[in-house]
Design a protein around this motif. Structure first.
Motif: not given
Length: 216
Positions: A137-148
């Protein structure tokens, strides 16, 4: 970078918040040029401090890949778990822009790069969903925020034809030099004293010609 593409420091601060840094810069620079872009490693405070004067942000690709390991580790992941994810990230982030004059690049090639960016963003979304499904979950959220902010360098190039860094390596290199020199000559100094000596080192390191002219 200035309008001629030369690097110049806007200052050096020690023990101050990003909002304090922003206030100090506002006193020196009335406004940033249109289409200014912030290249940073994802520090939330610096983004918030400058979000009203920048048009886009470029997340440092090197930090995205490195920090993915730490994000997965927080979810209980191992090196074995993170290695294929980081390899996939490294491949997805490897979109190279053509060298040379932007005007000489064909419209078809520009369209191909934009399409490649859009396809990569779609694949990045799939990777985010995959991480979530595996319990990272932490990794998924990190990548979601970075993707933008992963491909600000491409959007800026497509709009203006201007190349900008996609990693903070230049800043990292300067900071390594700064840290090495401060440790030798400013050990146990106050924050104020370190700030002063940092400004001297930056001037000598980045603009030695102007530094020499001052003393002459």
């Amino acid at each position: 970078f200035d309008s001629q593409g030369d690097v110049f420091p806007m200052g050096a601060w020690s023990g101050e918040s990003w909002s304090d840094v922003r206030s100090s810069i506002d006193k020196k620079i009335e406004c940033f040029p249109n289409d200014s872009i912030l290249v940073a490693d994802g520090e939330v405070a610096i983004t918030r401090a400058f979000e009203d004067i920048i048009d886009d942000q470029q997340r440092c690709h090197w930090h995205i890949n490195r920090d993915m390991y730490h994000a997965m580790w927080q979810d209980g992941g191992t090196v074995k778990d993170s290695k294929p994810v980081r390899n996939a990230l490294r491949a997805l982030l490897a979109i190279e822009l053509p060298e040379g004059d932007f005007q000489e690049v064909s419209e078809q090639e520009k369209d191909d790069i934009e399409q490649q960016m859009e396809q990569t963003e779609a694949m990045m979304t799939k990777l985010i969903v995959h991480l979530e499904s595996k319990g990272f979950t932490v990794a998924s959220n990190y990548l979601f925020n970075a993707k933008r902010s992963m491909f600000g360098y491409i959007r800026r190039w497509l709009k203006l034809g201007i190349i900008c860094p996609r990693a903070s390596s230049l800043i990292e290199r300067v900071m390594r030099v700064l840290a090495r020199r401060i440790k030798k000559i400013a050990y146990n100094w106050s924050d104020k004293g370190v700030g002063k000596i940092a400004r001297i080192i930056l001037k000598k390191f980045i603009d030695k010609k102007q530094w020499d002219q001052f003393w002459h």
